[in-house]
Motif scaffolding. Structure first.
Motif, mmCIF file in Angstrom:
data_model
loop_
_atom_site.group_PDB
_atom_site.id
_atom_site.type_symbol
_atom_site.label_atom_id
_atom_site.label_comp_id
_atom_site.label_asym_id
_atom_site.label_seq_id
_atom_site.Cartn_x
_atom_site.Cartn_y
_atom_site.Cartn_z
ATOM 1 N N GLN A 123 -3.390 70.597 74.756
ATOM 2 C CA GLN A 123 -3.988 71.254 73.594
ATOM 3 C C GLN A 123 -4.203 72.733 73.907
ATOM 4 O OE1 GLN A 123 -7.933 70.004 72.191
ATOM 5 N NE2 GLN A 123 -7.256 70.408 70.093
ATOM 6 N N ARG A 135 -2.649 60.269 77.251
ATOM 7 C CA ARG A 135 -2.337 59.377 76.129
ATOM 8 C C ARG A 135 -1.649 58.114 76.636
ATOM 9 N NH1 ARG A 135 -5.456 61.993 74.269
ATOM 10 N NH2 ARG A 135 -5.532 63.192 72.342
ATOM 11 N N SER A 147 -12.872 62.798 86.846
ATOM 12 C CA SER A 147 -13.964 61.820 86.844
ATOM 13 C C SER A 147 -14.668 61.801 88.189
ATOM 14 C CB SER A 147 -13.405 60.415 86.604
ATOM 15 O OG SER A 147 -12.750 60.359 85.380
ATOM 16 N N ASP A 195 -17.540 70.875 81.391
ATOM 17 C CA ASP A 195 -17.149 70.265 80.111
ATOM 18 C C ASP A 195 -18.389 69.811 79.344
ATOM 19 O OD1 ASP A 195 -15.432 69.337 78.198
ATOM 20 O OD2 ASP A 195 -14.574 67.730 79.415
ATOM 21 N N GLU A 232 -12.682 73.856 64.167
ATOM 22 C CA GLU A 232 -11.872 73.262 63.094
ATOM 23 C C GLU A 232 -11.710 74.185 61.897
ATOM 24 O OE1 GLU A 232 -13.404 69.379 62.109
ATOM 25 O OE2 GLU A 232 -12.670 68.494 63.983
ATOM 26 N N TYR A 266 -8.712 71.791 66.350
ATOM 27 C CA TYR A 266 -7.658 71.488 65.388
ATOM 28 C C TYR A 266 -7.265 72.698 64.544
ATOM 29 C CZ TYR A 266 -8.764 66.611 66.578
ATOM 30 O OH TYR A 266 -8.975 65.433 67.232
HETATM 31 P P1 C2E Z 1 -12.976 65.868 76.330
HETATM 32 O O1 C2E Z 1 -12.596 66.297 77.695
HETATM 33 O O2 C2E Z 1 -14.271 66.369 75.793
HETATM 34 O O3 C2E Z 1 -11.748 66.314 75.406
HETATM 35 C C1 C2E Z 1 -11.872 66.834 74.099
HETATM 36 C C2 C2E Z 1 -11.576 65.787 73.042
HETATM 37 O O4 C2E Z 1 -11.761 66.365 71.748
HETATM 38 C C3 C2E Z 1 -10.134 65.285 73.058
HETATM 39 O O5 C2E Z 1 -10.185 63.913 72.691
HETATM 40 C C4 C2E Z 1 -9.485 66.144 71.982
HETATM 41 O O6 C2E Z 1 -8.310 65.548 71.441
HETATM 42 C C5 C2E Z 1 -10.587 66.211 70.964
HETATM 43 N N1 C2E Z 1 -10.493 67.394 70.092
HETATM 44 C C6 C2E Z 1 -9.844 68.549 70.323
HETATM 45 N N2 C2E Z 1 -9.999 69.422 69.297
HETATM 46 C C7 C2E Z 1 -10.793 68.803 68.386
HETATM 47 C C8 C2E Z 1 -11.321 69.207 67.091
HETATM 48 O O7 C2E Z 1 -11.100 70.305 66.584
HETATM 49 N N3 C2E Z 1 -12.115 68.302 66.453
HETATM 50 C C9 C2E Z 1 -12.393 67.073 66.974
HETATM 51 N N4 C2E Z 1 -13.164 66.256 66.276
HETATM 52 N N5 C2E Z 1 -11.903 66.659 68.185
HETATM 53 C C10 C2E Z 1 -11.120 67.524 68.882
HETATM 54 P P2 C2E Z 1 -9.302 62.814 73.437
HETATM 55 O O8 C2E Z 1 -7.951 63.393 73.754
HETATM 56 O O9 C2E Z 1 -9.370 61.577 72.622
HETATM 57 O O10 C2E Z 1 -10.047 62.582 74.816
HETATM 58 C C11 C2E Z 1 -11.310 61.981 74.863
HETATM 59 C C12 C2E Z 1 -11.918 62.098 76.239
HETATM 60 O O11 C2E Z 1 -11.200 61.314 77.193
HETATM 61 C C13 C2E Z 1 -11.923 63.517 76.793
HETATM 62 O O12 C2E Z 1 -12.990 64.245 76.232
HETATM 63 C C14 C2E Z 1 -12.083 63.243 78.276
HETATM 64 O O13 C2E Z 1 -13.451 63.028 78.589
HETATM 65 C C15 C2E Z 1 -11.329 61.930 78.445
HETATM 66 N N6 C2E Z 1 -9.998 62.222 79.038
HETATM 67 C C16 C2E Z 1 -8.846 62.555 78.405
HETATM 68 N N7 C2E Z 1 -7.845 62.734 79.307
HETATM 69 C C17 C2E Z 1 -8.383 62.509 80.528
HETATM 70 C C18 C2E Z 1 -7.866 62.535 81.885
HETATM 71 O O14 C2E Z 1 -6.698 62.834 82.161
HETATM 72 N N8 C2E Z 1 -8.747 62.209 82.890
HETATM 73 C C19 C2E Z 1 -10.054 61.904 82.643
HETATM 74 N N9 C2E Z 1 -10.837 61.611 83.685
HETATM 75 N N10 C2E Z 1 -10.564 61.890 81.398
HETATM 76 C C20 C2E Z 1 -9.751 62.180 80.350
#
Ligand code: C2E
Ligand code: CA
Ligand code: CA
Ligand code: CA
Length: 284
Positions: free
Chosen positions: A42, A60, A117, A184, A244, A263
């Motif tokens: 992103q 993903r 993590s 974060d 957003e 977004y």
């Molecule tokens: P995070 O690190 O706080 O990542 C931000 C989340 O917000 C992402 O969700 C992203 O897709 C979403 N997001 C980005 N822009 C916007 C926006 O404008 N509005 C809204 N409502 N949401 C937005 P995602 O991709 O579903 O990831 C969720 C969480 O999963 C992440 O939160 C992170 O804590 C974890 N995660 C994702 N990838 C990894 C990884 O490779 N390793 C680890 N340990 N955790 C991961």
């Protein structure tokens, strides 16, 4: 309390949930082995110039039967089971190579941030009775190889605060090897502000819960402004998540916030999609 049948029902549904967890975890192991996981990127935009300067790597998983599974579901499972260690190493490798590519083709300072993590540190915790360990143990086996500024490690406030001596040592050794650190979801946990200085944090990411409801004159805006001022006084750059709307972008820019992610600029993209965006117009 309401009788044996209801109790039995409760046990059954608990068992079903546990079985589902086990299945998901097994499938996740297979997905990692069969290379079915993907990393999306992103864009992170420099607010003053509108240029894309960084990206966050987001994991993903497209399950062959269930379709896309949210990281919010499978990351906690991977953390519980320890599988996050292998998955995390893989994400680092992907992100590192991608950052090198974009540094070569687009921007020599391009950075990719990677979520880390607590479990990814814990494997290096010394066992009981090993209060002292030689300095070389501090080097992280995967991150130790990445000695540039291509990668930014994202950790949460809680990790900074609850970290054991071993984790603190590792964080400090990251610093020594040039890896930058970002906090974060800033503002949702608790952190001692002195820790931000002590660990030489490079970036604060304002949690999206503050950004999503932000309008002129709101408390959320006041908080964002305060975080920016505090960050800058400590030499820390500030990134706003969950941008957003154009109004949010304008308010954050006026507040002096350095970067925005959300977004409004772009959803997470595959590397080829990101390439197109960067090549077409590096400006958002
Ligand atoms: P995070 O690190 O706080 O990542 C931000 C989340 O917000 C992402 O969700 C992203 O897709 C979403 N997001 C980005 N822009 C916007 C926006 O404008 N509005 C809204 N409502 N949401 C937005 P995602 O991709 O579903 O990831 C969720 C969480 O999963 C992440 O939160 C992170 O804590 C974890 N995660 C994702 N990838 C990894 C990884 O490779 N390793 C680890 N340990 N955790 C991961
Ligand atoms: Ca993150
Ligand atoms: Ca976040
Ligand atoms: Ca989060």
């Amino acid at each position: 309390n309401r009788g044996r049948n209801q109790f039995g029902y409760f046990m059954q549904s608990m068992q079903r949930a546990a079985q589902k967890k086990m299945r998901t975890l097994n499938d996740l192991r297979v997905a990692l082995a069969l290379d079915q996981l993907r990393v999306l990127y992103q864009p992170i935009v420099e607010l003053a110039s509108g240029r894309i300067r960084k990206a966050e790597a987001l994991l993903r998983w497209e399950h062959p039967q269930r379709g896309p599974v949210s990281p919010a579901e499978f990351i906690p499972l991977a953390e519980e089971s320890g599988l996050i260690i292998s998955i995390g190493d893989w994400v680092f490798q992907q992100a590192f190579h991608q950052a090198m590519r974009w540094r070569g083709s687009i921007d020599p300072d391009f950075q990719i941030s990677v979520n880390m993590s607590p479990a990814q540190f814990r494997r290096h915790s010394p066992g009981a009775g090993h209060a002292c360990h030689p300095p070389h143990v501090r080097a992280h086996p995967v991150l130790g190889r990445y000695v540039g500024t291509e990668i930014v490690v994202e950790i949460t406030e809680g990790m900074l605060m609850e970290s054991t001596h071993n984790i603190r040592e590792q964080l400090l050794s990251f610093r020594e090897s040039g890896i930058q650190m970002s906090i974060d979801d800033f503002g949702t946990g608790y952190s001692s502000l002195s820790y931000l200085k002590k660990f030489h944090i490079d970036y604060l990411k304002i949690d999206q819960s503050f950004v999503l409801k932000m309008v002129a004159g709101s408390d959320d805006l006041a908080l964002c402004e305060a975080i920016v001022v505090m960050g800058h006084k400590l030499g820390i750059k500030v990134i706003a998540e969950g941008v957003e709307t154009q109004e949010q972008r304008d308010l954050l820019t006026a507040a002096g916030c350095d970067f925005g992610q959300g977004y409004l600029f772009s959803r997470p993209l595959t590397a080829p999609q990101f390439d197109l965006l960067l090549r077409g117009h590096n400006y958002c």
